[in-house]
Design an enzyme around this catalytic site. Structure first.
Site, PDB file in Angstrom:
ATOM      1  N   PRO A   1       0.449  -5.165 -13.912  1.00 35.62           N
ATOM      2  CA  PRO A   1       1.504  -5.246 -14.923  1.00 35.62           C
ATOM      3  C   PRO A   1       2.744  -5.947 -14.389  1.00 35.62           C
ATOM      4  CG  PRO A   1       0.537  -3.047 -14.845  1.00 35.62           C
ATOM      5  CD  PRO A   1       0.010  -3.796 -13.656  1.00 35.62           C
ATOM      6  N   GLU A   2       3.203  -6.942 -15.134  1.00 38.86           N
ATOM      7  CA  GLU A   2       4.423  -7.657 -14.768  1.00 38.86           C
ATOM      8  C   GLU A   2       5.524  -7.252 -15.737  1.00 38.86           C
ATOM      9  OE1 GLU A   2       3.663 -11.825 -14.190  1.00 38.86           O
ATOM     10  OE2 GLU A   2       2.001 -11.461 -12.823  1.00 38.86           O
TER      11      GLU A   2
ATOM     12  N   HIS B   1      -8.642   9.565 -13.252  1.00 37.70           N
ATOM     13  CA  HIS B   1      -7.488   8.762 -12.851  1.00 37.70           C
ATOM     14  C   HIS B   1      -6.233   9.070 -13.667  1.00 37.70           C
ATOM     15  CE1 HIS B   1     -10.362   6.640 -10.447  1.00 37.70           C
ATOM     16  NE2 HIS B   1     -10.934   6.052 -11.465  1.00 37.70           N
TER      17      HIS B   1
ATOM     18  N   ARG C   1      -6.078   2.719  -9.050  1.00 38.74           N
ATOM     19  CA  ARG C   1      -5.872   2.312  -7.655  1.00 38.74           C
ATOM     20  C   ARG C   1      -4.799   3.130  -6.935  1.00 38.74           C
ATOM     21  NH1 ARG C   1      -6.114  -4.342  -8.045  1.00 38.74           N
ATOM     22  NH2 ARG C   1      -7.859  -4.455  -9.508  1.00 38.74           N
TER      23      ARG C   1
ATOM     24  N   ARG D   1      17.190 -24.358   0.454  1.00 41.61           N
ATOM     25  CA  ARG D   1      15.966 -23.561   0.532  1.00 41.61           C
ATOM     26  C   ARG D   1      14.747 -24.476   0.454  1.00 41.61           C
ATOM     27  NH1 ARG D   1      16.011 -18.202  -0.511  1.00 41.61           N
ATOM     28  NH2 ARG D   1      13.921 -18.409   0.370  1.00 41.61           N
TER      29      ARG D   1
END
Length: 269
Positions: free
Chosen positions: A2-3, A90, A109, A150
């Protein structure tokens, strides 16, 4: 994983069922996820949830006596269900509400987190984060200044949470394609005009993904169990070997900063 859009979709999904409601009990079935789950979460019992906010990819469930901080990790998800529904495999944490519902956290996980912070305590995991990408603080001028000297690839640069939060791997590839900027270019090489385009594309891609319910590739589903539909609109991510939607050339895949990156060598310069 998930972002930011998926976390924001989760926040929007659970808030109507929880904000203003009273916590009846919390049940922790797994004592440790990424970190130990603190016993202090029990302080939420009997408390009204005042608000649910998001910072980067963290959710902050606020009460008068403190704040629970939730991170979905690699495979975590939140569902609002009837409290009588038995937990499945889970399902590690249940937040039971007085209204007969339960906020259920599932994480195969176990890379996610539930943490607790007292009022006025600054969460260490939120320290040193850059601005939110959909906020007014995220500007071309800000990014151009940060990028001076950078040498790092621009894709790596925009994925660094110290520069801007929540631009994960999927959305970095998609935003750079929309901006027609090659992801391997050094961050300092972008002109202010290019940063202006890229910042606008990042905002647009993230906002559109949120409207579409996020992106479902493997693990993510919305609070109601539906997939995120932005996956159907991906232009380059996961499209290696396919034709570029703009010019028809082959989409390439390359590791940048140990992350799979997808781009068109003709459209992006």
């Amino acid at each position: 994983m998930p972002e930011l859009p998926e976390v924001e979709v989760s926040r929007q999904g659970i808030s109507p069922f929880l904000v203003g409601e009273t916590v009846k009990a919390i049940e922790v079935r797994t004592p440790k996820l990424r970190w130990d789950i603190p016993f202090a979460l029990k302080k939420m019992e009997g408390q009204v949830i005042r608000d649910i906010k998001r910072r980067a990819k963290y959710l902050l469930v606020e009460t008068d006596v403190g704040t629970a901080l939730i991170h979905l990790g690699m495979s975590g998800s939140l569902r609002v269900l009837e409290a009588a529904l038995p937990p499945a495999k889970h399902d590690h944490v249940d937040l039971f509400m007085m209204n007969g519902r339960v906020l259920r956290y599932n994480d195969p996980r176990r890379f996610g987190a539930w943490l607790w912070y007292e009022p006025g305590e600054a969460p260490a995991v939120l320290a040193h984060l850059g601005p939110e990408p959909l906020s007014d603080a995220f500007t071309a001028q800000y990014m151009a200044e940060r990028a001076k000297k950078r040498q790092v690839a621009v894709k790596t640069f925009i994925m660094d949470n110290k520069n801007v939060v929540g631009v994960g791997n999927i959305y970095a590839s998609e935003s750079l394609f929309s901006a027609r900027i090659l992801p391997t270019r050094p961050a300092h090489s972008l002109t202010l005009a290019e940063w202006q385009v890229l910042v606008e594309k990042i905002k647009a891609v993230l906002a559109h993904s949120i409207r579409q319910g996020g992106t479902t590739l493997k693990d993510f589903n919305q609070v109601d169990g539906k997939p995120g539909y932005f996956a159907q609109e991906l232009q380059v991510y996961g499209k290696q070997g396919e034709a570029c939607p703009e010019c028809g050339a082959v989409i390439h895949e390359q590791k940048i900063g140990q992350r799979n990156t997808f781009f068109c060598r003709l459209c992006q310069i």
